[in-house]
Design an enzyme around this catalytic site. Structure first.
Site, PDB file in Angstrom:
ATOM      1  CD  GLU A 126       7.470  15.829  -2.138  1.00 37.67           C
ATOM      2  OE1 GLU A 126       7.027  14.849  -1.506  1.00 37.67           O
ATOM      3  OE2 GLU A 126       8.236  16.664  -1.655  1.00 37.67           O
ATOM      4  NE  ARG A 176      -0.677   3.935  -0.125  1.00 36.67           N
ATOM      5  CZ  ARG A 176       0.258   4.881  -0.046  1.00 36.67           C
ATOM      6  NH1 ARG A 176       0.213   5.767   0.914  1.00 36.67           N
ATOM      7  NH2 ARG A 176       1.237   4.927  -0.930  1.00 36.67           N
ATOM      8  CE  LYS A 225       7.605   8.576  -3.377  1.00 36.58           C
ATOM      9  NZ  LYS A 225       7.001   9.851  -3.750  1.00 36.58           N
TER      10      LYS A 225
END
Length: 568
Positions: free
Chosen positions: A44, A269, A279
């Site tokens: 994204e 991850r 983030k």
RNA sequence: UGGGGUGUUGCCAAGCGGUAAGGCGACGGGUUUUGGUCCCGUUAUUCGAGGGUUCGAAUCCUUCCACCCCAGCCA
């Protein structure tokens, strides 16, 4: 064949095996998708890529390369409130930097908005989706809890006609944000809360960075992602573990619509010690001025580590070595450093730089001699050419390379001891000069003219070899010594992750460089002998006025010994 | 008993019923004009715990424990 021979033959292969590769290989073997392999990297565009993304990029592009397939770059731009072109540009730059090429397969979920809308209409017509007039709060309240089922919306049984009309009016912009939403009609009592009539479309009167104001309703991730994969013909849709709960919905949408059905596969991850990869936390570091920006060399962003001096080769090697599995992991930062050192040791030119200068005067060296210039190789083994390195009566050595009182095992310079100036001459310390406060200001030494080149006719053994720079020829430079950004190995686990910021994550020194480094190109990486790997800063370094960033130190066995001895 | 997932050496990670790969790290030694590199050696009698099946289990069954993810009109 011996066991070791057998094993060595398997090593490179087994080291690369992971469950996803096995699965793709099985699919090919069974003839699934006619042996075709297509993966995608779907960020994204709402932030900068970091080391965790590198794992995904390497995995996806690596898979297609291994199995003669292709990988698409697709921007998952379904939430215009958070997305910006600045991010899409940085993402493309970073993927390219890592060494991967999506060729002509650059896509955006927003490319499919019209198709996606049509699919939603189809779902409505099948009685599998409905427009809900409840507020977000009501929907949340009616979703139930993890242990209790939800309750059906009072709008759940609207007619297909009414749903169609309402959905069309949503698109036409007749309703304000948040007043209505298109929902999948699945099961409000599902034990998996993702399946309790998830939202498919929401109203957002927000300008989109690509579609502008053409739309005021935008598809949700769960609706857009599976269909984007399907439209592109992706065979293996690889994502992280937190999406495993969404897989039943991924499958449900595709099955209800009867379209091409990619396989979603989840992996764990990456977590790295001494840094944060969320983030939210990275934004905090930037916004609070804890770092200087997304490309601060201490940031785990790809733009940050690039500026720091990491190479794409080292990054790819790292991603290969950490493996791909489904268990939660916390990879040591040391492995990343190891990958960098291994790459740079083989490829980086060598040069001499003195970070904390200590003046050395060679008493028996002619005052006026200025033509004593050496030709040194840029690399000890690889043929990378030569550079000129001038020698003269006054030099700089590293403060750390001299001790008035040497600790046990110290074989650098101390009063009466002889050391080698790398590739140049042997020198012996004769006298220590101090100022009124007792600080050492210079060393008076003598040199052995017979030792030119760093060897001597009598073949006497010299234990210490020091790097040096001729004072008269030295180039002044700013050198930024970076260290771990966090002192805690898992800062994310702290109450306040900023509480363990390493106060010494950056130390700036005025260094003396050998003249060949004066015009270093921004981004150029070399080894400062005995110190580490340094990169001319891509933003601040200018030919004639170099600024270097330390990417990593060299391994420091002596430092370790000294530490154990309880020394400084 | 909400659902989904995971537990193999300090850190990653292979292994998929035949008796614990490999990498990083650590430790010891050799080479060395970078106390770097390189080279050699050591580093899990044991696979979250207990029970069971089997000639044989990290691998199969079973009970238990721990950790991660999910209740955005984020992705």
């Amino acid at each position: 064949m011996t066991t070791s021979e057998k094993n060595s033959g398997d090593v490179s292969l087994s080291a690369h095996v992971n469950f996803i590769r096995v699965r793709v290989a099985e699919d090919i073997a069974s003839g699934k998708n006619a042996g075709r392999v297509m993966t995608r990297f779907p960020p994204e565009p709402n932030g900068y890529l970091h080391i965790g993304h590198a794992k995904s990029i390497c995995l996806n592009f690596g898979l297609s390369k291994e199995f003669a397939g292709v990988t698409n770059l697709r921007f998952d731009d379904t939430n215009p409130a958070k997305e910006e072109v600045e991010y899409v540009e940085s993402i493309m730059r970073d993927v390219k930097w890592l060494g991967f090429d999506w060729e002509d397969r650059l896509y955006y979920a927003s490319d499919y908005f019209e198709k996606l809308f049509a699919y939603a209409v189809e779902l409505i017509k099948k009685g599998k989706a409905y427009v809900d007039d409840q507020s977000a709060e009501e929907i949340r309240a009616n979703r139930g809890t993890l242990k209790q089922p939800g309750t059906n919306s009072p709008y759940r049984d609207r007619s297909v006609e009414e749903n169609l009309e309402l959905f069309a009016r949503m698109r036409a912009g007749e309703f304000p944000d948040g007043t209505r939403v298109l929902r999948a009609k699945i099961d409000m009592a599902s034990p998996n809360v993702v399946m309790r009539d998830p939202a498919l479309y929401r109203i957002k009167h927000v300008h989109h960075h690509r579609t502008g104001d053409a739309w005021c309703i935008y598809p949700m991730y769960d609706f857009a992602h599976c269909l984007s994969d399907s439209i592109e013909g992706v065979t293996h849709s690889i994502c992280t573990l937190e999406f495993a709960n969404n897989r039943p919905l991924y499958d449900w949408i595709l099955d209800e619509l009867g379209v091409f059905h990619p396989q979603q596969i989840e992996f764990a991850r990456l977590n790295l010690t001494h840094t944060v990869l969320s983030k939210r936390k990275l934004i905090h570091l930037v916004n609070e001025g804890i770092t200087t920006g997304w490309d601060d060399p201490r940031m785990p962003t790809l733009s940050g580590i690039r500026r720091r001096g990491f190479t794409p080769e080292a990054m790819r090697d790292f991603c290969e070595r950490i493996g791909v599995a489904r268990s939660d992991n916390m990879v040591e930062y040391g492995l990343l450093e190891h990958c960098l050192r291994e790459d740079l040791n083989a490829r980086a030119p060598r040069a001499m730089a003195v970070l904390r200068p200590l003046k050395v005067v060679i008493e028996n060296y002619p005052d006026d001699k200025t033509d004593d210039v050496f030709d040194f190789p840029w690399h000890p083994e690889k043929d990378m050419g030569m550079r000129k390195v001038p020698f003269s009566k006054v030099l700089y050595i590293e403060q750390d390379d001299f001790r008035e009182v040497p600790p046990k095992g110290y074989h650098r310079l101390y009063p009466g001891n002889e050391v080698r100036l790398r590739y140049a001459y042997y020198i012996t310390c004769r006298e220590v000069v101090k100022d009124a406060d007792g600080n050492i200001t210079e060393l008076r030494c003598t040199y052995d003219p017979e030792s030119r080149g760093g060897g001597s006719p009598d073949g006497r053994k010299i234990k210490g070899t020091l790097h040096w720079v001729s004072a008269a020829h030295a180039v002044d430079a700013e050198v930024r010594l970076y260290d771990l950004l966090f002192t805690a190995s898992n800062p994310g686990a702290e109450e306040d992750f900023t509480s363990c910021i390493n106060p010494k994550s950056l130390e700036v020194v005025r260094a003396k460089l050998e003249p060949a480094l004066a015009d270093s190109a921004p981004g150029w990486i070399c080894q400062f002998e005995r110190l580490g790997y340094f990169c001319a800063d891509e933003k601040d370094s200018k030919p004639g006025a170099p600024v270097f960033n330390r990417a990593a130190t060299l391994k420091d066995t002596w430092g370790k010994i000294e530490k154990k001895q309880g020394g400084k």
